[in-house]
Design a protein around this motif. Sequence first.
Motif, PDB file in Angstrom:
ATOM      1  N   GLU A   1      12.666   1.324   0.244  1.00  0.00           N
ATOM      2  CA  GLU A   1      11.600   1.615   1.199  1.00  0.00           C
ATOM      3  C   GLU A   1      11.017   0.350   1.846  1.00  0.00           C
ATOM      4  O   GLU A   1      10.827   0.287   3.064  1.00  0.00           O
ATOM      5  CB  GLU A   1      10.499   2.377   0.449  1.00  0.00           C
ATOM      6  CG  GLU A   1       9.446   2.979   1.313  1.00  0.00           C
ATOM      7  CD  GLU A   1       8.363   3.658   0.463  1.00  0.00           C
ATOM      8  OE1 GLU A   1       7.944   4.754   0.846  1.00  0.00           O
ATOM      9  OE2 GLU A   1       7.947   3.078  -0.570  1.00  0.00           O
ATOM     10  N   VAL A   2      10.762  -0.679   1.027  1.00  0.00           N
ATOM     11  CA  VAL A   2      10.115  -1.866   1.584  1.00  0.00           C
ATOM     12  C   VAL A   2      11.083  -2.684   2.451  1.00  0.00           C
ATOM     13  O   VAL A   2      10.676  -3.363   3.384  1.00  0.00           O
ATOM     14  CB  VAL A   2       9.452  -2.721   0.472  1.00  0.00           C
ATOM     15  CG1 VAL A   2      10.478  -3.520  -0.313  1.00  0.00           C
ATOM     16  CG2 VAL A   2       8.388  -3.640   1.067  1.00  0.00           C
ATOM     17  N   VAL A   3      12.368  -2.549   2.160  1.00  0.00           N
ATOM     18  CA  VAL A   3      13.358  -3.222   3.006  1.00  0.00           C
ATOM     19  C   VAL A   3      13.502  -2.466   4.323  1.00  0.00           C
ATOM     20  O   VAL A   3      13.460  -3.044   5.409  1.00  0.00           O
ATOM     21  CB  VAL A   3      14.728  -3.324   2.282  1.00  0.00           C
ATOM     22  CG1 VAL A   3      15.814  -3.761   3.249  1.00  0.00           C
ATOM     23  CG2 VAL A   3      14.634  -4.284   1.104  1.00  0.00           C
TER      24      VAL A   3
ATOM     25  N   THR B   1      -1.423  -2.801  -4.570  1.00  0.00           N
ATOM     26  CA  THR B   1      -0.335  -2.011  -5.163  1.00  0.00           C
ATOM     27  C   THR B   1       0.169  -2.611  -6.472  1.00  0.00           C
ATOM     28  O   THR B   1       0.824  -1.924  -7.256  1.00  0.00           O
ATOM     29  CB  THR B   1       0.875  -1.917  -4.199  1.00  0.00           C
ATOM     30  OG1 THR B   1       1.318  -3.247  -3.893  1.00  0.00           O
ATOM     31  CG2 THR B   1       0.505  -1.182  -2.925  1.00  0.00           C
ATOM     32  N   ASP B   2      -0.134  -3.881  -6.716  1.00  0.00           N
ATOM     33  CA  ASP B   2       0.381  -4.559  -7.910  1.00  0.00           C
ATOM     34  C   ASP B   2      -0.030  -3.797  -9.172  1.00  0.00           C
ATOM     35  O   ASP B   2      -1.203  -3.472  -9.358  1.00  0.00           O
ATOM     36  CB  ASP B   2      -0.177  -5.995  -7.961  1.00  0.00           C
ATOM     37  CG  ASP B   2       0.650  -6.886  -8.868  1.00  0.00           C
ATOM     38  OD1 ASP B   2       1.821  -6.537  -9.140  1.00  0.00           O
ATOM     39  OD2 ASP B   2       0.134  -7.926  -9.304  1.00  0.00           O
ATOM     40  N   GLY B   3       0.948  -3.509 -10.004  1.00  0.00           N
ATOM     41  CA  GLY B   3       0.659  -2.835 -11.264  1.00  0.00           C
ATOM     42  C   GLY B   3       0.547  -1.312 -11.162  1.00  0.00           C
ATOM     43  O   GLY B   3       0.453  -0.638 -12.176  1.00  0.00           O
ATOM     44  N   THR B   4       0.590  -0.780  -9.941  1.00  0.00           N
ATOM     45  CA  THR B   4       0.423   0.676  -9.795  1.00  0.00           C
ATOM     46  C   THR B   4       1.727   1.444  -9.997  1.00  0.00           C
ATOM     47  O   THR B   4       1.697   2.636 -10.284  1.00  0.00           O
ATOM     48  CB  THR B   4      -0.076   1.049  -8.381  1.00  0.00           C
ATOM     49  OG1 THR B   4       0.927   0.675  -7.433  1.00  0.00           O
ATOM     50  CG2 THR B   4      -1.390   0.337  -8.054  1.00  0.00           C
ATOM     51  N   LYS B   5       2.858   0.766  -9.796  1.00  0.00           N
ATOM     52  CA  LYS B   5       4.185   1.405  -9.841  1.00  0.00           C
ATOM     53  C   LYS B   5       4.325   2.515  -8.799  1.00  0.00           C
ATOM     54  O   LYS B   5       5.126   3.427  -8.961  1.00  0.00           O
ATOM     55  CB  LYS B   5       4.466   1.987 -11.234  1.00  0.00           C
ATOM     56  CG  LYS B   5       4.529   0.938 -12.341  1.00  0.00           C
ATOM     57  CD  LYS B   5       4.904   1.609 -13.649  1.00  0.00           C
ATOM     58  CE  LYS B   5       4.810   0.661 -14.810  1.00  0.00           C
ATOM     59  NZ  LYS B   5       5.847  -0.365 -14.795  1.00  0.00           N
ATOM     60  N   ARG B   6       3.524   2.436  -7.741  1.00  0.00           N
ATOM     61  CA  ARG B   6       3.594   3.483  -6.711  1.00  0.00           C
ATOM     62  C   ARG B   6       4.241   2.981  -5.433  1.00  0.00           C
ATOM     63  O   ARG B   6       4.122   3.588  -4.372  1.00  0.00           O
ATOM     64  CB  ARG B   6       2.201   4.029  -6.442  1.00  0.00           C
ATOM     65  CG  ARG B   6       1.721   4.874  -7.630  1.00  0.00           C
ATOM     66  CD  ARG B   6       0.234   5.010  -7.643  1.00  0.00           C
ATOM     67  NE  ARG B   6      -0.236   5.959  -6.635  1.00  0.00           N
ATOM     68  CZ  ARG B   6      -1.511   6.276  -6.473  1.00  0.00           C
ATOM     69  NH1 ARG B   6      -2.420   5.714  -7.230  1.00  0.00           N
ATOM     70  NH2 ARG B   6      -1.863   7.129  -5.556  1.00  0.00           N
ATOM     71  N   GLY B   7       4.896   1.850  -5.535  1.00  0.00           N
ATOM     72  CA  GLY B   7       5.609   1.344  -4.367  1.00  0.00           C
ATOM     73  C   GLY B   7       4.926   0.123  -3.781  1.00  0.00           C
ATOM     74  O   GLY B   7       3.737  -0.118  -4.007  1.00  0.00           O
ATOM     75  N   TYR B   8       5.701  -0.634  -3.037  1.00  0.00           N
ATOM     76  CA  TYR B   8       5.172  -1.828  -2.389  1.00  0.00           C
ATOM     77  C   TYR B   8       4.185  -1.431  -1.290  1.00  0.00           C
ATOM     78  O   TYR B   8       4.193  -0.297  -0.814  1.00  0.00           O
ATOM     79  CB  TYR B   8       6.315  -2.637  -1.761  1.00  0.00           C
ATOM     80  CG  TYR B   8       7.279  -3.226  -2.761  1.00  0.00           C
ATOM     81  CD1 TYR B   8       7.043  -4.474  -3.326  1.00  0.00           C
ATOM     82  CD2 TYR B   8       8.422  -2.538  -3.141  1.00  0.00           C
ATOM     83  CE1 TYR B   8       7.925  -5.021  -4.245  1.00  0.00           C
ATOM     84  CE2 TYR B   8       9.315  -3.077  -4.055  1.00  0.00           C
ATOM     85  CZ  TYR B   8       9.062  -4.332  -4.600  1.00  0.00           C
ATOM     86  OH  TYR B   8       9.929  -4.856  -5.503  1.00  0.00           O
ATOM     87  N   ASP B   9       3.404  -2.392  -0.869  1.00  0.00           N
ATOM     88  CA  ASP B   9       2.463  -2.165   0.224  1.00  0.00           C
ATOM     89  C   ASP B   9       3.221  -2.324   1.549  1.00  0.00           C
ATOM     90  O   ASP B   9       3.458  -3.433   2.025  1.00  0.00           O
ATOM     91  CB  ASP B   9       1.324  -3.193   0.119  1.00  0.00           C
ATOM     92  CG  ASP B   9       0.182  -2.871   1.059  1.00  0.00           C
ATOM     93  OD1 ASP B   9       0.432  -2.291   2.136  1.00  0.00           O
ATOM     94  OD2 ASP B   9      -0.962  -3.205   0.707  1.00  0.00           O
ATOM     95  N   ILE B  10       3.627  -1.212   2.090  1.00  0.00           N
ATOM     96  CA  ILE B  10       4.485  -1.227   3.275  1.00  0.00           C
ATOM     97  C   ILE B  10       3.754  -1.811   4.491  1.00  0.00           C
ATOM     98  O   ILE B  10       4.288  -2.644   5.218  1.00  0.00           O
ATOM     99  CB  ILE B  10       4.982   0.203   3.614  1.00  0.00           C
ATOM    100  CG1 ILE B  10       5.747   0.803   2.429  1.00  0.00           C
ATOM    101  CG2 ILE B  10       5.840   0.205   4.885  1.00  0.00           C
ATOM    102  CD1 ILE B  10       6.999   0.075   2.040  1.00  0.00           C
ATOM    103  N   ASP B  11       2.509  -1.377   4.691  1.00  0.00           N
ATOM    104  CA  ASP B  11       1.770  -1.836   5.875  1.00  0.00           C
ATOM    105  C   ASP B  11       1.548  -3.348   5.849  1.00  0.00           C
ATOM    106  O   ASP B  11       1.757  -4.034   6.850  1.00  0.00           O
ATOM    107  CB  ASP B  11       0.415  -1.126   5.968  1.00  0.00           C
ATOM    108  CG  ASP B  11       0.585   0.361   6.257  1.00  0.00           C
ATOM    109  OD1 ASP B  11       1.661   0.729   6.779  1.00  0.00           O
ATOM    110  OD2 ASP B  11      -0.333   1.141   5.952  1.00  0.00           O
ATOM    111  N   LEU B  12       1.123  -3.845   4.707  1.00  0.00           N
ATOM    112  CA  LEU B  12       0.884  -5.281   4.573  1.00  0.00           C
ATOM    113  C   LEU B  12       2.191  -6.061   4.781  1.00  0.00           C
ATOM    114  O   LEU B  12       2.235  -7.034   5.539  1.00  0.00           O
ATOM    115  CB  LEU B  12       0.322  -5.593   3.174  1.00  0.00           C
ATOM    116  CG  LEU B  12       0.291  -7.066   2.782  1.00  0.00           C
ATOM    117  CD1 LEU B  12      -0.717  -7.834   3.614  1.00  0.00           C
ATOM    118  CD2 LEU B  12      -0.031  -7.231   1.286  1.00  0.00           C
ATOM    119  N   THR B  13       3.242  -5.608   4.112  1.00  0.00           N
ATOM    120  CA  THR B  13       4.510  -6.324   4.204  1.00  0.00           C
ATOM    121  C   THR B  13       5.029  -6.329   5.635  1.00  0.00           C
ATOM    122  O   THR B  13       5.470  -7.363   6.144  1.00  0.00           O
ATOM    123  CB  THR B  13       5.564  -5.699   3.254  1.00  0.00           C
ATOM    124  OG1 THR B  13       4.986  -5.575   1.956  1.00  0.00           O
ATOM    125  CG2 THR B  13       6.807  -6.548   3.182  1.00  0.00           C
TER     126      THR B  13
END
Lengths: 202, 256
Positions: free
Chosen positions: B216-218, B179-191
Amino acid sequence: MNSIVIIDYGMGNLRSVEKALEKAGGKVKVSHDLDDVRSAEAIVLPGVGAFGDAMERLTRRGLDAAIKEAVAAGKPFLGICLGLALLFDESDEHGVHAGLGLLPGRVELLPTRLKVPHIGWNRISAQKDSRLFKGVPNGSYFYFVHSYAVVPRLDTDVLCRTEYGCEFVSGIERGNMAAVQFHPEKSSALGLRMLKNFVSFS
Amino acid sequence: MLSKRIIPCLDVRNGRVVKGIRFVDIRDAGDPVEMASAYDHEGADELVFLDITASHERRETVVELARRCAEELFIPFTIGGGMRDESDIRKVLKAGADKIAINSAALENPAVINRCSKRFGAQCIVVAIDAKLNQKDPEKRWEAFVHGGRTATGRDAVEWAMEAVKRGAGEILLTSMDTDGTKRGYDIDLTRAVTEAVNVPVIASGGAGNLEHLVEVVRKANADAVLAASIFHYGAYSIRQAKEHMAAAGIPVRLT
């Protein structure tokens, strides 16, 4: 003449405390020299690390007695983090260790089910009016890093409390002696404001 | 209650911030300390500096960076980049950094985590993990990468996070390479996979493009802190706006 002496007893990096007090307008010296501590107008006791180690280092240099003298002489005193814990009778950290005994009470592991150490920004709830919190709204956030918390025997010594899955005492004040569990030197503008208040009555 | 933290991240090369920034009231947009101070005044909870100077010079630049930041910053800061062993780490902490972040060195020699955590305290040891979804893996797990994402390690990122914590990491800085650099949101599943696996704070990194991504990621992944670079550097949002947005969503944040 040094108006404020930060006691250096080998427990953690004191540079940020020094810089923050300078930023707050204080004339500051970091020292472990007994003469410096005795001639200080105000004392700051910072520190991170283990309680037992800290007491041993203070005692070895005779700083424990110098701190008690300064407090008894009515000099403004500010403890930060471990400098709060050390004021009490004893701590449970890695065996039972005697503290400075300037305040009645103990130091115990945070009785919380949340992650320990407690690291991050949390709010304080002031339990009394204090010159230390002038210009600091009640409920403000400060930066914490600790695993143990003080349990004063007297409610009158409690300056503020903080909630972290349990309510703990995050600051004490009695006369010229005050101490906080959080790190004002890492707590941005309001931390600096608190230090500025301390400098103003030092 | 502990607040959720917003952490701007600054990439520094040879003592200069690499990415441009929006602050109009600072003299030198390339000076890491001045930029960091501006973030402090704006309400950032913490700062992360990643020194990306060529590795042979980095041992010195990273210590100098820590020293300069310690002079003028009154919030906690983490420095990462180029530290190989206990002696490098000691120098950076001694120069005034509150925490250090290690990535490649930790994966190549995990015992460095044990030694440094014991010596300096878990609270100042951040293990940074760069993770990427392994498309070939039937179980769709994430793999840890080193050397700025150039080298695959074959290690499962979630398992590595657990091992790092067991060895004494006080915090995990988790960057999704997907997801880095995509500006489409954090990687929810990984996090989420990592926050569920470890009992230390997890800083989510990579992919923030708008303020709803922070929420969202919080909310969905239980991140303890959100790290972002471009959304703050390029002026899309201020720290204040980010915090107000999170507060409005019911997330505890430090608003001053």
